[in-house]
Every structure is written in structure tokens, then in C-alpha cells.
Design an enzyme around this catalytic site. Structure first.
Site, PDB file in Angstrom:
ATOM      1  N   HIS A   1       0.666  -1.767  -0.079  1.00  0.00           N
ATOM      2  CA  HIS A   1      -0.202  -0.276   0.304  1.00  0.00           C
ATOM      3  C   HIS A   1       1.013   1.091  -0.114  1.00  0.00           C
ATOM      4  CE1 HIS A   1      -3.142  -2.718   0.908  1.00  0.00           C
ATOM      5  NE2 HIS A   1      -3.725  -1.841   0.851  1.00  0.00           N
TER       6      HIS A   1
ATOM      7  N   HIS B   1       1.813  -4.111   9.459  1.00  0.00           N
ATOM      8  CA  HIS B   1       3.181  -4.358   8.818  1.00  0.00           C
ATOM      9  C   HIS B   1       3.567  -2.803  10.177  1.00  0.00           C
ATOM     10  CE1 HIS B   1       3.200  -4.894   4.770  1.00  0.00           C
ATOM     11  NE2 HIS B   1       1.554  -4.188   5.183  1.00  0.00           N
TER      12      HIS B   1
END
Length: 137
Positions: A53, A102
Site C-alpha cells: 500500500h 505492517h
């Protein structure tokens, strides 16, 4: 860009975005880093490093920002555009950490690799456009 027959710009927009996605998959395969397991708010599958992303948003919104800044005339509008898209990309990266999918290093690596890929694409595009314009004169 297609309506204005900006073929090279359109091609490089597609190459930059699709290329960043493919490059991200390659890097995930190479590093195979597992995702954080400490209280994630959502569940993601696949590997963690680098953040896709973050990487793809850097390239996508970086290309959009570049083209908008080229087309805008007023300096104030250019500055607002850069600030808006920079904040958007930053918030996308922070959201990936907040959601627990993440590590911060994944997001920073995504930004770094995405930024590098974006710069390479823009340099090659600039070289091609300058050479084509030189040939037309």
C-alpha cells in the site's frame, strides 16, 4: 491525458503503477517477512516487507501529483496539490502501521522503493519527451 493525446505520459503512468505492484510482489517473495502478530485490527495474508500500500500509493499519487503540477499554472494550487497528496500518502502508510499489518520499517521501505521507482520512471519519461521534441524541430 488520453483525450489530449499525451500517449507517452499515459504509458508511463500505467508502467509506473503496474511496475510498482509487480516489483512489490517480487520484493515480498525475496524477503518473505511475516506480518506483525501483536493485536492487529485487521487480518492480512501474505508477506509484510515492503508495504505494498505504501509503495504503490507513493507511485500512484506521485505520478498524479507530477502531472497535475505540470498542468496547473498558479503556484498556490501547485503547493496545495503537493501538500494534499503528500499527506494522503503519509496517512496511508501510517494507517498500515495503526492497523497492525505492517512494521514501520515495512512502510518506510515501501516509500523508499516506491520513490526510487517513481524517480526512475519520471526521468525516463522526461528523456523520451525531450528526445521526441528535439526530433520534431
Amino acid at each position: 491525458m488520453l483525450f489530449n493525446k499525451k500517449w507517452w505520459e499515459t504509458l508511463f503512468f500505467v508502467v509506473a503503477v503496474l511496475g510498482s505492484s509487480l516489483f512489490n510482489l517480487l520484493l515480498k517473495f525475496i524477503f518473505q517477512r511475516t506480518r506483525p502478530s501483536i493485536h492487529p485490527l485487521i487480518t492480512e495474508t501474505g508477506y509484510s516487507f515492503p508495504s505494498g500500500h505504501s509503495m504503490v500509493s507513493f507511485v500512484l499519487y506521485g505520478m498524479i501529483t507530477y502531472f497535475l503540477v505540470l498542468f496547473y499554472v498558479k503556484r498556490f494550487v501547485k503547493i496545495i496539490t503537493i501538500l494534499f497528496f503528500s499527506l494522503l500518502v503519509l496517512l496511508i502508510g501510517v494507517s498500515r502501521i495503526y492497523l497492525g499489518v505492517h512494521y514501520p520499517s515495512d512502510v518506510l521501505a515501501g516509500f523508499a522503493v516506491g520513490g526510487t521507482w517513481l524517480i526512475i520512471c519520471l526521468i525516463v519519461l522526461k528523456i523520451i519527451l525531450e528526445n521526441r521534441q528535439g526530433n520534431m524541430e
